[in-house]
Write an enzyme that holds these catalytic residues in place. Structure first.
Site, PDB file in Angstrom:
ATOM      1  N   GLU A  21       0.887  -1.173   0.000  1.00 63.20           N
ATOM      2  CA  GLU A  21       0.000   0.000   0.000  1.00 63.20           C
ATOM      3  C   GLU A  21       0.918   1.213   0.000  1.00 63.20           C
ATOM      4  O   GLU A  21       1.504   1.553   1.023  1.00 63.20           O
ATOM      5  CB  GLU A  21      -0.905  -0.010   1.236  1.00 63.20           C
ATOM      6  CG  GLU A  21      -1.840  -1.207   1.335  1.00 63.20           C
ATOM      7  CD  GLU A  21      -2.911  -1.242   0.255  1.00 63.20           C
ATOM      8  OE1 GLU A  21      -3.043  -0.268  -0.511  1.00 63.20           O
ATOM      9  OE2 GLU A  21      -3.609  -2.263   0.165  1.00 63.20           O
ATOM     10  N   CYS A  55      -2.189   9.308   2.605  1.00 59.47           N
ATOM     11  CA  CYS A  55      -1.993   8.759   1.252  1.00 59.47           C
ATOM     12  C   CYS A  55      -3.207   9.043   0.372  1.00 59.47           C
ATOM     13  O   CYS A  55      -3.110   9.057  -0.846  1.00 59.47           O
ATOM     14  CB  CYS A  55      -1.723   7.266   1.324  1.00 59.47           C
ATOM     15  SG  CYS A  55      -3.014   6.379   2.187  1.00 59.47           S
TER      16      CYS A  55
END
Ligand code: NAD
Length: 486
Positions: free
Chosen positions: A258, A292
């Protein structure tokens, strides 16, 4: 300001085998943990070296034999207890997070709920059938697929979500029957150690959950080289993700990555503009911009550009900056490299023709790690902020004319984590959701995450998914059984 739980934890985690390593370490070889808002030293944590990292894998490998063979009902029970304990300790955990990470206390409380939700979800998911029949293509043979845990899983997590990134990985791995070795970021070891202590109290047997603090390259390097570590789940920057991808090749590990994001936030004419402004503020400034999923590039259609710029800037000027315990909108950034990056992106954009609408630098009255919420308009595609992850409270606004143009600009990046679209035209929304090369597309809203959805990115934003049923995939292998009764 830290309560009893933190001092108990920091006492417990100080171990004698301390070594000097890279990072923010004090003279005696311990990891110094500082409040980013004040610079105050809040704890010193015992650290491990390569021997400690290997010992954690030894323990996890030994425990795997027992844990992987427990009934799923048992694993579910322990996960449920961990879930309840995390929620019981919510206030402690949130305060620890504010102290070492800096985020506003209400965001920290929200993260604990989010973190706990993965534990609950995978406690329940552990009970779902993991055997599938296959319609036989061979005479007299009967066929089944079993899903089995892969073995020891290494979990490497960042500082921006110090609890949720651990539970999102660990609950899936543990529910599947894996044992785990966890390496949190050097900025936020206390949240990781607190979760690990709660896991021990919840009843995970010795060796099932192992948290190792120390120099990242040493600890994680040991794990990537170790063939007993069968899966590696990493959340962090694309740069470190690439490195760990390469390092995992020799032992052919299962990977979940990720990685970074560079979200476009697209507002079409005819959208609910006030709503787009409100959602844009959330998409840019949550987690003080260190997210993010943070909107890095705002593309606004020409007909509504000036109005959006004015309303968005007014909203940003109303945001408060302060210590996380005072529950402002925005807290400090985590370290000075983050400040340097904000300054670099702002100066570069201005040099390439952007206009500064508000903010633009450090708020010296608050302290060296407080960056003012900043809005830049007329940002050109040549500016670094339009192609690099800013990871801070700087919003870059740019104008566009038509769909093809904005889809091409939104997709012109190595990243593909999340894209935001604002429009009330269903056909336009359909075309946008088809065209955007992103693992997640949010339409007319910002919050899209949660335990039941497969979180993850396309392109160099990652490999695999976390959350949902798909979050179990990296931690399980399919075993095919073909039986003939003769
Ligand atoms: P980072 O890549 O610097 O660090 C992440 C983890 O990797 C930490 O545990 C760190 O100790 C470890 N690490 C660092 N260097 C290493 C090395 N040489 N070898 C082995 N391990 C190493 O990232 P960060 O600064 O902590 O977090 C910010 C990044 O994380 C951003 O790029 C952000 O987009 C990304 N992120 C992604 C998601 C997602 O789900 N896609 C979620 C949160 C953060």
């Amino acid at each position: 300001m830290l309560d009893d739980m933190t001092s108990r934890l920091t006492d417990r985690i100080t171990d004698p085998g301390l070594l000097p390593v890279k990072g923010d370490f004090s003279g005696d070889g311990r990891l110094a943990v500082r409040d980013p808002a004040t610079g105050e030293l809040i704890a010193q944590v015992g650290i491990s070296d390569a021997t400690g990292a290997r010992a954690a894998v030894d323990a996890a490998q030994t425990a795997f034999a027992g844990w992987s063979m427990t009934l799923p009902q048992h694993r579910a029970q322990v996960l449920h207890r961990w879930h309840a304990m995390i929620l019981d300790a919510k206030e402690d955990l949130a305060r620890i997070m504010v102290a070492e990470q800096g985020k506003p206390i209400s965001e920290a409380r929200g993260e604990i709920d989010y973190a706990a939700s993965f534990v609950q979800f995978y406690a329940e998911e552990a009970l779902r059938p993991n055997i599938e029949g296959v319609t036989s293509h061979l005479p007299d043979a009967e066929m089944e697929l079993w899903r089995e845990p892969v073995g020891v899983a290494a979990l490497i997590t960042p500082w921006n979500f110090p609890c949720a990134m651990i539970t999102r990985k660990a609950a899936a791995a543990l529910g599947a029957g894996c044992t785990v070795v966890i390496h949190p970021s050097a900025e936020t070891p206390l949240s990781a150690l607190a979760l690990s202590e709660l896991a021990r109290r919840a009843g995970f047997p010795e060796g099932v959950v192992n948290t190792v603090i120390g120099d990242a390259a040493t600890i994680v390097g040991e794990w990537t080289a170790d063939a007993r570590v069968r899966a590696l789940s990493f959340t962090g920057s694309t740069e470190v993700g690439r490195l760990l991808y390469r390092q995992s090749a020799d032992t052919v590990k299962r990977l979940v990555m990720e990685l970074g994001g560079h979200a476009p936030f697209i507002v079409f004419k005819g959208a609910d503009l006030d709503r787009a402004v409100t959602e844009g503020i959330k998409a840019k400034f949550a987690t003080s911009g260190q997210d993010c999923l943070g909107a890095n590039r705002f593309y606004i259609q020409r007909e509504i550009y000036d109005e959006f710029c004015a309303k968005f800037t007014a909203a940003v000027q109303g945001l408060t900056l302060g210590h996380g315990m005072d529950d402002p909108d925005i807290g400090p950034l985590i370290h000075d490299r983050q400040i340097d990056k904000q300054n670099a992106h702002v100066q570069d954009a201005l040099a390439k023709g952007a206009r500064l609408l508000t903010g633009g630098g450090v708020d010296q009255d608050k302290g060296p790690l407080f960056f003012q919420p900043t809005v830049l308009a007329d940002v050109t595609d040549e500016a670094a902020i339009m192609s690099e992850e800013t990871f801070g409270p700087v919003a870059a606004l740019s104008v566009f004319d038509d769909e093809d143009e904005v889809f091409a600009r939104a997709n012109a990046t190595e990243y593909g984590l999340v894209a935001y679209v604002h429009s009330l035209d269903p056909r336009r929304i359909y075309r946008a959701t088809r065209a955007l090369q992103y693992g997640m597309v949010a339409v007319n809203r910002t919050k899209v995450t949660g335990a039941p959805i497969p979180f993850g990115g396309m392109k160099q934003s990652g490999i695999g998914r976390e959350g949902a049923r798909q979050g179990l995939e990296a931690f399980t292998e399919i075993k095919y059984i073909c039986r003939d009764w003769g």
